[in-house]
Design an enzyme around this catalytic site. Sequence first.
Site, short mmCIF file in Angstrom:
data_model
loop_
_atom_site.label_atom_id
_atom_site.label_comp_id
_atom_site.label_asym_id
_atom_site.label_seq_id
_atom_site.Cartn_x
_atom_site.Cartn_y
_atom_site.Cartn_z
N GLY A 281 27.55 32.61 19.65
CA GLY A 281 28.43 31.48 19.48
C GLY A 281 28.54 30.33 20.71
N SER A 282 27.52 30.32 21.59
CA SER A 282 27.65 29.43 22.68
C SER A 282 27.73 27.87 22.31
CB SER A 282 26.56 29.87 23.72
OG SER A 282 25.26 29.36 23.26
N ASN B 293 23.70 20.52 11.66
CA ASN B 293 23.16 21.87 12.21
C ASN B 293 22.45 21.40 13.45
OD1 ASN B 293 21.89 24.28 12.37
ND2 ASN B 293 19.96 23.57 11.86
N HIS C 31 19.44 22.57 16.05
CA HIS C 31 17.99 23.40 15.89
C HIS C 31 17.50 23.18 17.51
CE1 HIS C 31 14.35 25.20 14.26
NE2 HIS C 31 13.59 24.26 14.99
N ASP D 238 15.85 22.95 8.34
CA ASP D 238 15.39 22.28 9.62
C ASP D 238 14.78 20.88 9.23
OD1 ASP D 238 16.30 24.24 11.10
OD2 ASP D 238 14.40 25.48 11.17
C1 GRF Z 1 20.78 28.03 19.31
O1 GRF Z 1 19.51 27.99 20.09
C2 GRF Z 1 20.96 27.18 18.33
O2 GRF Z 1 20.04 26.15 18.47
C3 GRF Z 1 20.20 27.90 17.02
O3 GRF Z 1 20.51 29.38 17.22
C4 GRF Z 1 20.98 29.68 18.59
C5 GRF Z 1 22.42 29.76 18.37
O4 GRF Z 1 22.71 30.15 19.85
N1 GRF Z 1 20.02 27.52 15.88
P1 GRF Z 1 24.59 30.16 19.93
O5 GRF Z 1 25.08 31.39 18.90
O6 GRF Z 1 25.11 28.94 19.74
O7 GRF Z 1 24.84 30.65 21.47
#
Ligand code: GRF
Length: 217
Positions: free
Chosen positions: A14-15, A110, A112, A148
């Site tokens: 969840g960053s 979303n 990606h 995507d």
């Molecule tokens: C991120 O790289 C996002 O782009 C992808 O999954 C990863 C999730 O990372 N869809 P986080 O959970 O937001 O840290």
Amino acid sequence: MTRKRVAVLISGRGSNMAALIEAAKDPAYPAEIALVVSNRPDAGGLMTAKANGIATVVIDHTVYGKDRAAFERAIQAELESHRIDIVCLAGFMRLLTPWFIDRWPHKLLNIHPALLPAFKGLDTHKRAIEAGAKVHGATVHFVVPEMDSGPIIIQGAVSVRNDDTSDALAKRVLGVEHAIYPQALKLVAEGRVTVADGRCLIDGKPVPDPGTLRPSA
Ligand code: GRF
């Protein structure tokens, strides 16, 4: 200004969710993070959300077996009961069906970790290096049933270094993700993003040329 109520759907650390939470701490930001939904009970991001006083709910997809419709109905019910206006997928590792997507026209975003339409799917950083890509990055887009895909709201780029590892590249791209997701949500929450012929317009004009972005070193 009425701030839009946003739900963030996660599956892991969840960053990106945390970046949205931080941005929304600014009272001038046009959205508040009102709910975090995880399909995994052990998602690290749930702790971060709780530590920030944000409502969380776990809707464990394994409980629903193959019944994707029931899983999505459960998510939709939570979103409705929390009066959510906009939904942000942030590392949410379940594909959503047209039934759910159709409920959120131009309100379902979303992120990606690639410059779409290149490198859809998983392992984007490794694949970008293996393909010899010189520029890589991240994309925030509206969600459509095809994975995507969907109109691009914002992209951010980084240079790929000759000696890059996928971990090192992933780290730099993640920095870009944390910068562009709050920007994209801000634009959508302000009602400045429209879609024409499958492409996003911001304030009625084409999205700024990514060539004008300076790739980070
Ligand atoms: C991120 O790289 C996002 O782009 C992808 O999954 C990863 C999730 O990372 N869809 P986080 O959970 O937001 O840290």
